[in-house]
Scaffold this motif. Structure first.
Motif, PDB file in Angstrom:
ATOM      1  N   GLU A  24       0.822  -1.201  -0.135  1.00 35.48           N
ATOM      2  CA  GLU A  24       0.160   0.061  -0.052  1.00 35.48           C
ATOM      3  C   GLU A  24       0.798   1.186   0.003  1.00 35.48           C
ATOM      4  OE1 GLU A  24      -2.283  -0.643   3.496  1.00 35.48           O
ATOM      5  OE2 GLU A  24      -3.389  -2.335   2.673  1.00 35.48           O
ATOM      6  N   GLN A  25       2.026   1.059   0.647  1.00 37.17           N
ATOM      7  CA  GLN A  25       2.867   2.529   0.867  1.00 37.17           C
ATOM      8  C   GLN A  25       3.485   2.674  -0.569  1.00 37.17           C
ATOM      9  OE1 GLN A  25       6.493   2.327   3.052  1.00 37.17           O
ATOM     10  NE2 GLN A  25       5.823   4.071   4.203  1.00 37.17           N
ATOM     11  N   THR A  26       3.778   1.524  -1.186  1.00 38.00           N
ATOM     12  CA  THR A  26       4.496   1.845  -2.520  1.00 38.00           C
ATOM     13  C   THR A  26       3.416   2.376  -3.434  1.00 38.00           C
ATOM     14  OG1 THR A  26       5.965  -0.113  -2.001  1.00 38.00           O
ATOM     15  CG2 THR A  26       5.663   0.246  -4.360  1.00 38.00           C
ATOM     16  N   ALA A  27       2.336   1.761  -3.353  1.00 38.72           N
ATOM     17  CA  ALA A  27       1.109   2.418  -4.383  1.00 38.72           C
ATOM     18  C   ALA A  27       0.915   3.730  -4.108  1.00 38.72           C
ATOM     19  CB  ALA A  27       0.103   1.444  -4.060  1.00 38.72           C
ATOM     20  N   SER A  45      11.655   6.448   4.116  1.00 40.63           N
ATOM     21  CA  SER A  45      11.925   6.135   5.347  1.00 40.63           C
ATOM     22  C   SER A  45      11.112   4.649   5.656  1.00 40.63           C
ATOM     23  CB  SER A  45      11.669   7.372   6.511  1.00 40.63           C
ATOM     24  OG  SER A  45      10.454   7.677   6.314  1.00 40.63           O
ATOM     25  N   ALA A  46      11.530   3.944   6.522  1.00 37.97           N
ATOM     26  CA  ALA A  46      10.918   2.747   6.767  1.00 37.97           C
ATOM     27  C   ALA A  46       9.574   3.125   7.617  1.00 37.97           C
ATOM     28  CB  ALA A  46      11.833   1.715   7.763  1.00 37.97           C
ATOM     29  N   PRO A  47       8.476   2.408   7.148  1.00 37.45           N
ATOM     30  CA  PRO A  47       7.187   2.832   8.070  1.00 37.45           C
ATOM     31  C   PRO A  47       7.374   1.952   9.369  1.00 37.45           C
ATOM     32  CG  PRO A  47       6.833   0.657   6.575  1.00 37.45           C
ATOM     33  CD  PRO A  47       8.401   1.379   6.089  1.00 37.45           C
ATOM     34  N   LEU A  48       6.881   2.728  10.498  1.00 37.19           N
ATOM     35  CA  LEU A  48       6.675   2.405  11.645  1.00 37.19           C
ATOM     36  C   LEU A  48       5.511   1.552  11.854  1.00 37.19           C
ATOM     37  CD1 LEU A  48       7.642   2.178  14.715  1.00 37.19           C
ATOM     38  CD2 LEU A  48       6.737   4.600  15.120  1.00 37.19           C
ATOM     39  N   VAL A  49       5.541   0.301  12.411  1.00 34.30           N
ATOM     40  CA  VAL A  49       4.121  -0.483  12.764  1.00 34.30           C
ATOM     41  C   VAL A  49       4.289  -0.528  14.265  1.00 34.30           C
ATOM     42  CG1 VAL A  49       2.829  -2.493  12.468  1.00 34.30           C
ATOM     43  CG2 VAL A  49       3.948  -1.519  10.603  1.00 34.30           C
ATOM     44  N   GLY A  74      12.552  -4.633   6.554  1.00 34.12           N
ATOM     45  CA  GLY A  74      12.876  -3.148   6.513  1.00 34.12           C
ATOM     46  C   GLY A  74      11.857  -2.231   7.165  1.00 34.12           C
ATOM     47  N   ILE A  75      10.970  -2.792   8.266  1.00 35.71           N
ATOM     48  CA  ILE A  75       9.919  -2.020   8.769  1.00 35.71           C
ATOM     49  C   ILE A  75      10.380  -1.969  10.174  1.00 35.71           C
ATOM     50  CG2 ILE A  75       7.348  -2.321   9.778  1.00 35.71           C
ATOM     51  CD1 ILE A  75       6.722  -3.914   7.149  1.00 35.71           C
ATOM     52  N   ALA A 143       3.322   6.406  13.403  1.00 39.84           N
ATOM     53  CA  ALA A 143       3.050   5.000  12.748  1.00 39.84           C
ATOM     54  C   ALA A 143       2.087   4.965  11.606  1.00 39.84           C
ATOM     55  CB  ALA A 143       2.552   4.165  14.111  1.00 39.84           C
ATOM     56  N   THR A 144       2.477   4.026  11.001  1.00 38.48           N
ATOM     57  CA  THR A 144       1.711   3.775   9.787  1.00 38.48           C
ATOM     58  C   THR A 144       0.585   2.690  10.012  1.00 38.48           C
ATOM     59  OG1 THR A 144       3.577   3.851   8.160  1.00 38.48           O
ATOM     60  CG2 THR A 144       1.632   2.549   7.481  1.00 38.48           C
TER      61      THR A 144
END
Length: 348
Positions: A24-27, A45-49, A74-75, A143-144
């Motif tokens: 989803e982030q890439t899209a 930047s890496a998403p934060l979960v 890479g999260i 946070a994502t």
């Protein structure tokens, strides 16, 4: 030798959700580029979960799986525990959960204390306070997504509670795998039973805390869990939980389709001034018409959580059973009344 089957199952469930988040982030990045005219950064930047963790078996299993899977993709992975302050020593337990999450390698990790009100009963009030705290933490930390440890068993209980309320097909659809603003909340375990999560914790020697509220008969969900569901399984045989979880998904699909139909039909039943025309509403299927009425009531100020099926049925009778009756009072000081072939819903 691979991991214990329960551990493998929870890791796979989390891995799938993390892949969804990355996809989803890439899209989203090309859409941002198109909207702004600026090229995206080459190395985003890496998403934060985050994982919402109470210290119980479900959320500890989820936390361990997130800590294992996120670095490989890479999260960045962190955790939040909410101290509801409803039991003596709750602050100490929250501090212990923070320590456990950090030992798993999660960072950032926070404990957030909340004040639980009384609106809607103790369970609903605690839930509202918890989600408000999680939303605030996600915004503050950037946070994502937030992972929640609800299992298939929790889903079955939610469906039965919805059935008892008699609130229609939407209440039977249970919890969504993705919910919240922008799809913030993710529930990877809706197809995993509670026992699998507990086995995963045992296999990894993860200490867990069993909340005494989960066995307290003063709480509706606790009674359902320890009395209602076992009675159903005794009467109907094994497989009740799985059947209820399937019912949730089927009901959600149907409810989503009807919501979409209602959204498309709404414009066609309003006049030039935006008022709902009773004759055109009458011609719609009841399920579609009632969704339009519910949406109109919420837009007028009626709180969605306080607007029940019986309220909408009363408003619906202004369309289908018109005999000159007076205005209908709805939650939030909203009034619905029929005037000159139009349905007027507004603040009283």
């Amino acid at each position: 030798m691979g991991p214990h089957p329960a551990v493998a199952a929870i890791r796979l469930a989390v891995r799938r959700v993390l892949h969804d988040i990355l996809t989803e982030q890439t899209a989203e990045r090309p859409r941002e580029h198109t909207a702004t005219g600026r090229p995206p950064h080459e190395r985003p930047s890496a998403p934060l979960v985050l994982v919402a963790c109470s210290g119980g078996a479900d959320s500890m299993a989820l936390a361990s799986a997130l800590a294992f899977e996120a670095p490989k993709l890479g999260i960045a992975a962190g955790g939040i525990t909410v101290d509801h302050g409803l039991q003596p020593g709750s602050d100490l337990r929250a501090a212990d959960v923070v320590l456990r999450l950090r030992e798993l390698g999660l960072d950032p990790v926070e404990s957030v204390a909340v004040t639980v009100g009384r609106d809607g009963g103790p369970e609903a009030a605690a839930r509202d306070a918890r989600y408000a705290a999680l939303d605030a933490a996600a915004d503050r930390l950037g946070a994502t997504a937030i992972l929640l440890g609800h299992t298939r068993d929790d889903q079955a209980e939610t469906v039965l509670l919805g059935l008892a309320r008699g609130s229609g097909i939407r209440s039977l659809s249970g919890m969504a795998a993705v919910s919240g603003t922008g799809g913030r909340y993710r529930r990877p375990f809706l197809h995993i039973d509670r026992q699998t999560a507990r086995k995963a914790c045992m296999a990894q020697s993860l200490p867990v805390w069993d909340d005494p509220h989960n066995t307290d008969p003063a709480y509706t969900r606790s009674r359902l869990r320890h009395e209602g569901l076992p009675a159903l399984e005794k009467a109907l045989g094994k497989g009740v939980v799985e059947a209820l979880a399937r019912t949730a998904q089927l009901s959600r699909d149907d409810a989503d389709a009807l919501d979409a139909w209602a959204g498309q039909a709404e414009a066609s039943v309003r006049d030039a001034s935006g008022l709902l025309e009773c004759a055109k509403l009458y011609a719609l299927p009841p399920a579609v018409r009632r969704r339009i009425l519910r949406r109109a009531a919420i837009e007028a100020g009626a709180p969605a959580g306080s607007l029940f099926a019986r309220h909408i049925e009363e408003v619906d009778r202004l369309i289908t059973g018109w005999r000159g009756q007076g205005a209908i009072n709805l939650p939030g000081k909203v009034v619905a009344q029929r005037q000159g072939g139009r349905l007027v819903i507004r603040q009283g």
